[in-house]
Write an enzyme that holds these catalytic residues in place. Structure first.
Site, short mmCIF file in Angstrom:
data_model
loop_
_atom_site.label_atom_id
_atom_site.label_comp_id
_atom_site.label_asym_id
_atom_site.label_seq_id
_atom_site.Cartn_x
_atom_site.Cartn_y
_atom_site.Cartn_z
N GLY A 31 0.82 -1.21 0.00
CA GLY A 31 0.00 0.00 0.00
C GLY A 31 0.85 1.26 0.00
N GLU A 35 3.74 6.10 -8.01
CA GLU A 35 3.91 5.78 -9.43
C GLU A 35 4.72 4.49 -9.65
OE1 GLU A 35 3.04 6.82 -12.74
OE2 GLU A 35 1.39 7.36 -11.42
N HIS A 37 4.51 1.73 -7.92
CA HIS A 37 3.52 0.65 -7.88
C HIS A 37 2.64 0.70 -9.13
CE1 HIS A 37 4.02 1.44 -3.40
NE2 HIS A 37 4.31 0.17 -3.48
N GLN A 61 7.71 -9.60 7.88
CA GLN A 61 8.94 -9.17 7.23
C GLN A 61 9.58 -7.96 7.89
OE1 GLN A 61 6.73 -8.51 3.47
NE2 GLN A 61 8.04 -6.71 3.19
N GLN A 149 12.22 -3.63 -9.79
CA GLN A 149 13.68 -3.73 -9.69
C GLN A 149 14.22 -2.93 -8.51
OE1 GLN A 149 15.91 -5.55 -11.09
NE2 GLN A 149 17.74 -4.46 -10.37
N VAL A 177 11.09 3.27 -10.88
CA VAL A 177 10.48 4.56 -11.20
C VAL A 177 11.05 5.58 -10.21
CG1 VAL A 177 8.33 5.86 -11.40
CG2 VAL A 177 8.40 3.44 -12.05
N MET A 185 11.37 6.18 -6.15
CA MET A 185 10.10 6.32 -5.42
C MET A 185 9.98 5.21 -4.38
SD MET A 185 7.22 7.54 -8.01
CE MET A 185 7.44 9.01 -8.99
N SER A 187 7.40 4.26 -0.67
CA SER A 187 6.38 4.68 0.30
C SER A 187 7.04 5.35 1.49
CB SER A 187 5.58 3.47 0.78
OG SER A 187 5.07 2.77 -0.32
P1 AMP Z 1 6.08 -2.38 -1.56
O1 AMP Z 1 4.72 -1.81 -1.46
O2 AMP Z 1 7.17 -1.44 -1.15
O3 AMP Z 1 6.21 -3.74 -0.92
O4 AMP Z 1 6.35 -2.61 -3.10
C1 AMP Z 1 5.49 -3.39 -3.89
C2 AMP Z 1 6.11 -3.62 -5.23
O5 AMP Z 1 6.33 -2.36 -5.88
C3 AMP Z 1 7.49 -4.30 -5.14
O6 AMP Z 1 7.62 -5.24 -6.20
C4 AMP Z 1 8.44 -3.15 -5.31
O7 AMP Z 1 9.69 -3.52 -5.84
C5 AMP Z 1 7.67 -2.28 -6.29
N1 AMP Z 1 8.16 -0.90 -6.23
C6 AMP Z 1 8.20 -0.10 -5.15
N2 AMP Z 1 8.78 1.09 -5.46
C7 AMP Z 1 9.11 1.02 -6.77
C8 AMP Z 1 9.74 1.92 -7.68
N3 AMP Z 1 10.16 3.13 -7.32
N4 AMP Z 1 9.92 1.51 -8.95
C9 AMP Z 1 9.53 0.27 -9.34
N5 AMP Z 1 8.93 -0.62 -8.54
C10 AMP Z 1 8.72 -0.25 -7.26
#
Ligand code: AMP
Length: 280
Positions: A31, A35, A37, A61, A149, A177, A185, A187
């Site tokens: 959550g 961008e 996500h 985690q 990535q 991104v 980017m 959260s």
């Molecule tokens: P998270 O909500 O942080 O667990 O991220 C969920 C998914 O979004 C994961 O696969 C992250 O690698 C991906 N993600 C988070 N931030 C970015 C970003 N800036 N660029 C690309 N993918 C992202």
């Protein structure tokens, strides 16, 4: 767009989709969507008949001294963003649905993918990630799994899990991104102070300095990493946790830097843990 909190309901919807021969794309998230996500969501929308996004901040985690309680939660805004992208299903389980009183299975990941980078600093983290994603995949049974990535070690770990457990799902990795100033980017960026937010782009600037040195012909890891470290340590507020050059696929330390090497780092700024990487 449907929002479901319970895996049995997800199963019944997925069964209908499978019977209708619809391909399913799945984007797991915690959550506080941005961008980064949304690019995963758009890739899934382009490549599949239906797309499922999960929103779940997975306690398994987070270490005891990590930011589980401070992790941003913006459910209403997230749902609105996903509605606009025409996602078919949001799976947002509760803690009790995910980890009921009787729960005793955990996935343990070993080998080179959890030797270096974040793993030594976050004991148990990747086992928690592997376990929750295995559970989510069990609920959603997608054809494709969309990963960013940005979390390169998570990608390597989850690719291992999928292969090792013979899961019938194809991981799709999307590029990092970034904000206009290069900051990856995350959260967690919203927890930076104004000053910290101005400083944070130095991480990517430093990685690019490393890349330019490699482009000029330097291949000795320590030399390249030293130049990157110099750029970062000019910012006194940043505490570098690690900086490593590894093979982008296996995550084994690079003896020589070149094509296929990933330079990855983690750093603390304003008590916020930031990660970034660049693949050469
Ligand atoms: P998270 O909500 O942080 O667990 O991220 C969920 C998914 O979004 C994961 O696969 C992250 O690698 C991906 N993600 C988070 N931030 C970015 C970003 N800036 N660029 C690309 N993918 C992202």
């Amino acid at each position: 767009m449907k929002t479901i909190v319970n895996p049995a309901e997800v199963h019944s919807l997925v069964r209908q989709w499978r019977q209708a021969k619809k391909s399913i794309g799945f984007v797991p998230t915690m959550g506080a969507l941005h961008e980064g996500h949304m690019e995963l969501v758009r890739a899934s929308r382009r490549q599949n008949h239906v797309s499922v996004v999960s929103i779940y901040v997975n306690p398994l985690q987070f270490g005891p001294h990590e930011d589980f309680s401070q992790y941003p939660r913006t459910m209403e805004k997230d749902l609105e963003l996903l509605r606009r992208e025409k996602v078919q299903l949001v799976y947002a389980p509760t803690n009790l649905e995910m980890y009921p009183k009787v729960f005793s299975t955990e996935i343990k990941v070993g080998g080179p993918v959890v030797k270096g980078l974040c793993a030594p600093f976050r004991p148990g983290h990747f086992n928690g990630v592997a376990t929750v994603v295995a559970k989510l995949l069990g609920a959603v049974q997608p054809n494709r799994l969309y990963l960013g990535q940005k979390d390169a070690q998570q990608v390597a770990v989850l690719k291992r899990v999928v292969q090792d457990l013979n899961m019938d799902v194809t991981p799709v990795v999307c590029p990092i991104v970034r904000e206009h100033d290069g900051l990856a980017m995350s959260s967690r960026n919203q927890r930076l102070t104004l000053e910290g937010r101005k400083i944070a782009p130095v991480l990517f600037r430093a990685l690019k300095v490393g890349k330019s040195i490699v482009d000029l012909g330097e291949a000795v890891p320590e030399k390249v990493l030293e130049e990157i470290r110099k750029v970062i340590t000019e910012e006194r507020k940043i505490k570098l946790q690690y900086l490593e050059a590894v093979d982008a696929e296996t995550l084994e330390p690079s003896k020589k830097i070149g094509s296929g090497t990933m330079i990855a780092l983690a750093a603390y700024l304003d008590n916020v843990r930031l990660i970034d990487n660049i693949v050469l």
